[in-house]
Motif scaffolding. Sequence first.
Motif: not given
Length: 341
Positions: A125-137
């Motif tokens: 997010n724009l406040d620097g917190t993680l949304t919990g979504r990520e990409i792992t190849l």
Amino acid sequence: MTHYLRHIIAIAATIASQQMSAQFAIEVVKEKTATKVKTIPVAQYSGITHIEGNTFALVDNGSMKCGFYLMDIELNAKGKVSNVQSKGFFGETTGTMDYEGIAYNPQQKTLFVSQEADHKIREMNLDGTLTGREITLPDSIGNAMTFNRSLEALCYDSESGLLWTGTESTLSLDGDATTDTNGKPSIIRLFAFDDSLKQVKWIRYQTDTPAYTKKTPKFAFGVSAITTVGKNQLLVLEREARAWTSIPTALKSKVINKVYLINVADLKDGEYAEKTKVLEFSTPLRSWANYEGMTITPRDENGECTLIMISDSENRYKKSASIFKFSLKDRFKSVKLRIHD
């Protein structure tokens, strides 16, 4: 022809697709000399993305937290970077992961950060917190990634809804990496993900061959940044950085920077992108700068926009030799482009 004359040259690329033939052209209107900036925190800036107005987000590959800097970047009437001010650092997760790329999704109002060390892309997010979504190849790709042969470039194409990332150099799956002496080009893999973070495409991009094939104490080669200029149209930054001694600004040291346009619309998995050169410039001697990030501002009513590039000063690296003192600077380079589509 020197790069000082390149602003009068129009570079056109005609790309055929299966559905239709389309012409996409970029004209370099003004290429400005880089601006040395001392008003921002000391860091290793390696990625930049435009958010809105004068607000940009920058990532630091030496940061101890997963996050980014928000900065105001002002351009003067001639299109040159005139002032840069930091709004602060925003992040939360500790641990150095070698943060290389950053991209903004204006629909979701979130940022993506690519991490070379663990080959992941995380959403914030724009406040620097993680949304919990990520990409792992996939493991087959991640296991082929090593230092300086992992995720580097990152951008979001809001018109196609695709997040693009790319490797810096050749993966072991595709052959040997470029070295300072072997004269081989790099085979870059570019991966595209939709808004659900599902991989939808991957393509290959081949760099030019190195300009030199001499043993060099400090050497970096490959693709350091990508950005979008229209639907399925990417600009790719190739960079060859050489420092002939431990002092990057020493005689013969040089960074060669080339920006190419590619159309990725109808490429199938594994196909090579065709490229057309848009810009080339070098940063020799005391202006030595290793450009690691680039982004583009929205087009105005004349079809013009500004390409903004940032260099990695390695925390404003300093070195002394005898009575001489040398240091790298945080440099911001701007190039005015006119886009015809």
